[in-house]
Design a protein around this motif. Sequence first.
Motif, PDB file in Angstrom:
ATOM      1  N   PHE A   1       0.844  -1.191   0.000  1.00 12.39           N
ATOM      2  CA  PHE A   1       0.000   0.000   0.000  1.00 12.39           C
ATOM      3  C   PHE A   1       0.881   1.243   0.000  1.00 12.39           C
ATOM      4  CE2 PHE A   1      -2.206  -3.454   2.062  1.00 12.39           C
ATOM      5  CZ  PHE A   1      -3.406  -3.478   1.365  1.00 12.39           C
ATOM      6  N   MET A   2       0.535   2.195  -0.895  1.00 10.98           N
ATOM      7  CA  MET A   2       1.267   3.458  -0.948  1.00 10.98           C
ATOM      8  C   MET A   2       0.415   4.527  -1.613  1.00 10.98           C
ATOM      9  SD  MET A   2       4.068   2.873  -4.022  1.00 10.98           S
ATOM     10  CE  MET A   2       4.571   1.214  -3.609  1.00 10.98           C
ATOM     11  N   SER A   3       0.690   5.752  -1.263  1.00  4.85           N
ATOM     12  CA  SER A   3       0.033   6.893  -1.905  1.00  4.85           C
ATOM     13  C   SER A   3       0.941   7.385  -3.021  1.00  4.85           C
ATOM     14  CB  SER A   3      -0.181   8.026  -0.909  1.00  4.85           C
ATOM     15  OG  SER A   3      -1.057   7.615   0.106  1.00  4.85           O
ATOM     16  N   LEU A   4       0.367   7.572  -4.196  1.00  4.26           N
ATOM     17  CA  LEU A   4       1.129   8.046  -5.347  1.00  4.26           C
ATOM     18  C   LEU A   4       0.366   9.178  -6.021  1.00  4.26           C
ATOM     19  CD1 LEU A   4       2.070   4.589  -6.914  1.00  4.26           C
ATOM     20  CD2 LEU A   4       3.557   6.061  -5.578  1.00  4.26           C
ATOM     21  N   LYS A   5       1.080  10.025  -6.737  1.00  2.00           N
ATOM     22  CA  LYS A   5       0.433  11.109  -7.474  1.00  2.00           C
ATOM     23  C   LYS A   5      -0.148  10.618  -8.795  1.00  2.00           C
ATOM     24  CE  LYS A   5       3.208  14.754  -5.495  1.00  2.00           C
ATOM     25  NZ  LYS A   5       4.174  15.813  -5.727  1.00  2.00           N
ATOM     26  N   ALA A   6       0.439   9.552  -9.342  1.00  3.38           N
ATOM     27  CA  ALA A   6      -0.015   9.015 -10.624  1.00  3.38           C
ATOM     28  C   ALA A   6       0.123   7.493 -10.588  1.00  3.38           C
ATOM     29  CB  ALA A   6       0.826   9.589 -11.761  1.00  3.38           C
ATOM     30  N   PRO A   7      -0.669   6.792 -11.378  1.00  2.00           N
ATOM     31  CA  PRO A   7      -0.555   5.329 -11.418  1.00  2.00           C
ATOM     32  C   PRO A   7       0.845   4.897 -11.852  1.00  2.00           C
ATOM     33  CG  PRO A   7      -2.557   6.056 -12.524  1.00  2.00           C
ATOM     34  CD  PRO A   7      -1.742   7.287 -12.233  1.00  2.00           C
ATOM     35  N   PRO A   8       1.346   3.794 -11.299  1.00  2.00           N
ATOM     36  CA  PRO A   8       2.677   3.318 -11.673  1.00  2.00           C
ATOM     37  C   PRO A   8       2.678   2.727 -13.076  1.00  2.00           C
ATOM     38  CG  PRO A   8       1.624   1.772 -10.184  1.00  2.00           C
ATOM     39  CD  PRO A   8       0.718   2.959 -10.290  1.00  2.00           C
ATOM     40  N   SER A   9       3.832   2.740 -13.701  1.00  2.00           N
ATOM     41  CA  SER A   9       3.979   2.126 -15.027  1.00  2.00           C
ATOM     42  C   SER A   9       5.267   1.311 -15.038  1.00  2.00           C
ATOM     43  CB  SER A   9       4.020   3.200 -16.110  1.00  2.00           C
ATOM     44  OG  SER A   9       5.124   4.059 -15.894  1.00  2.00           O
ATOM     45  N   GLY A  10       5.407   0.466 -16.050  1.00  2.00           N
ATOM     46  CA  GLY A  10       6.611  -0.337 -16.172  1.00  2.00           C
ATOM     47  C   GLY A  10       6.767  -1.396 -15.102  1.00  2.00           C
ATOM     48  N   LEU A  11       5.653  -1.910 -14.607  1.00  3.60           N
ATOM     49  CA  LEU A  11       5.694  -2.917 -13.545  1.00  3.60           C
ATOM     50  C   LEU A  11       6.029  -4.285 -14.126  1.00  3.60           C
ATOM     51  CD1 LEU A  11       2.453  -1.897 -11.628  1.00  3.60           C
ATOM     52  CD2 LEU A  11       4.811  -1.350 -11.016  1.00  3.60           C
ATOM     53  N   PRO A  12       6.652  -5.156 -13.330  1.00  4.08           N
ATOM     54  CA  PRO A  12       6.859  -6.533 -13.779  1.00  4.08           C
ATOM     55  C   PRO A  12       5.513  -7.177 -14.114  1.00  4.08           C
ATOM     56  CG  PRO A  12       8.103  -6.095 -11.760  1.00  4.08           C
ATOM     57  CD  PRO A  12       7.214  -4.913 -12.001  1.00  4.08           C
ATOM     58  N   ASP A  13       5.507  -8.115 -15.043  1.00  2.00           N
ATOM     59  CA  ASP A  13       4.266  -8.750 -15.495  1.00  2.00           C
ATOM     60  C   ASP A  13       3.496  -9.426 -14.365  1.00  2.00           C
ATOM     61  OD1 ASP A  13       4.595  -7.911 -18.096  1.00  2.00           O
ATOM     62  OD2 ASP A  13       5.640  -9.747 -18.708  1.00  2.00           O
ATOM     63  N   ALA A  14       4.199  -9.949 -13.372  1.00  2.00           N
ATOM     64  CA  ALA A  14       3.544 -10.682 -12.288  1.00  2.00           C
ATOM     65  C   ALA A  14       2.841  -9.761 -11.291  1.00  2.00           C
ATOM     66  CB  ALA A  14       4.572 -11.545 -11.554  1.00  2.00           C
ATOM     67  N   ILE A  15       3.057  -8.466 -11.394  1.00  5.24           N
ATOM     68  CA  ILE A  15       2.470  -7.534 -10.433  1.00  5.24           C
ATOM     69  C   ILE A  15       1.170  -6.965 -10.976  1.00  5.24           C
ATOM     70  CG2 ILE A  15       2.769  -5.315  -9.273  1.00  5.24           C
ATOM     71  CD1 ILE A  15       5.670  -5.983  -8.908  1.00  5.24           C
ATOM     72  N   GLN A  16       0.128  -7.130 -10.193  1.00  8.60           N
ATOM     73  CA  GLN A  16      -1.184  -6.581 -10.513  1.00  8.60           C
ATOM     74  C   GLN A  16      -1.395  -5.360  -9.632  1.00  8.60           C
ATOM     75  OE1 GLN A  16      -3.488  -7.670 -12.882  1.00  8.60           O
ATOM     76  NE2 GLN A  16      -4.290  -5.676 -12.360  1.00  8.60           N
ATOM     77  N   SER A  17      -1.668  -4.224 -10.238  1.00  7.87           N
ATOM     78  CA  SER A  17      -1.844  -3.015  -9.430  1.00  7.87           C
ATOM     79  C   SER A  17      -3.251  -2.466  -9.580  1.00  7.87           C
ATOM     80  CB  SER A  17      -0.808  -1.956  -9.819  1.00  7.87           C
ATOM     81  OG  SER A  17      -0.959  -1.610 -11.171  1.00  7.87           O
ATOM     82  N   TYR A  18      -3.679  -1.806  -8.527  1.00  9.00           N
ATOM     83  CA  TYR A  18      -5.010  -1.199  -8.487  1.00  9.00           C
ATOM     84  C   TYR A  18      -4.861   0.249  -8.075  1.00  9.00           C
ATOM     85  CZ  TYR A  18      -6.610  -5.995  -8.716  1.00  9.00           C
ATOM     86  OH  TYR A  18      -6.826  -7.276  -9.115  1.00  9.00           O
ATOM     87  N   TRP A  19      -5.680   1.096  -8.637  1.00 14.76           N
ATOM     88  CA  TRP A  19      -5.661   2.524  -8.349  1.00 14.76           C
ATOM     89  C   TRP A  19      -6.989   2.879  -7.685  1.00 14.76           C
ATOM     90  CZ3 TRP A  19      -1.860   5.847  -8.268  1.00 14.76           C
ATOM     91  CH2 TRP A  19      -2.138   7.221  -8.262  1.00 14.76           C
ATOM     92  N   VAL A  20      -6.924   3.548  -6.557  1.00 16.74           N
ATOM     93  CA  VAL A  20      -8.138   3.944  -5.836  1.00 16.74           C
ATOM     94  C   VAL A  20      -8.283   5.463  -5.931  1.00 16.74           C
ATOM     95  CG1 VAL A  20      -9.346   3.935  -3.632  1.00 16.74           C
ATOM     96  CG2 VAL A  20      -7.848   2.025  -4.234  1.00 16.74           C
ATOM     97  N   THR A  21      -9.408   5.899  -6.496  1.00 12.01           N
ATOM     98  CA  THR A  21      -9.724   7.320  -6.608  1.00 12.01           C
ATOM     99  C   THR A  21     -11.186   7.510  -6.251  1.00 12.01           C
ATOM    100  OG1 THR A  21      -8.141   7.571  -8.419  1.00 12.01           O
ATOM    101  CG2 THR A  21      -9.755   9.322  -8.137  1.00 12.01           C
ATOM    102  N   ASN A  22     -11.472   8.437  -5.367  1.00 12.31           N
ATOM    103  CA  ASN A  22     -12.853   8.724  -4.956  1.00 12.31           C
ATOM    104  C   ASN A  22     -13.605   7.449  -4.569  1.00 12.31           C
ATOM    105  OD1 ASN A  22     -12.486  11.472  -5.469  1.00 12.31           O
ATOM    106  ND2 ASN A  22     -12.985  11.189  -7.624  1.00 12.31           N
TER     107      ASN A  22
END
Length: 104
Positions: free
Chosen positions: A73-94
């Motif tokens: 879990f982390m707070s970011l200003k923008a969604p991450p890019s260039g992640l390894p294929d095995a990593i699934q990421s989710y973005w929470v907004t509102n």
Amino acid sequence: MTITADGRPYALLPESERWRADAMIAAAITRLTRIRLLVLDRADVLVGAERDRLLWWLDDLAASGEIDTALVFMSLKAPPSGLPDAIQSYWVTNQQVSNLREAA
């Protein structure tokens, strides 16, 4: 037990270095207990290359079979890019969760 990094006491470490020490301890506990789940909060204390190293380290742990799941879990200003294929990421907004791979 005393926790040190390069001979320095844990209490004297910068926040980012303390976080990394905590992550390594959590990974060791995961390995010893064979739970295969690693939960890391506040990863936003890492900056730049340290965030990349974290994600590739987790990818290595998964590839070697040491973990099945890592929740980071982390707070970011923008969604991450260039992640390894095995990593699934989710973005929470509102209070809405979106899967970044499906949105791309």
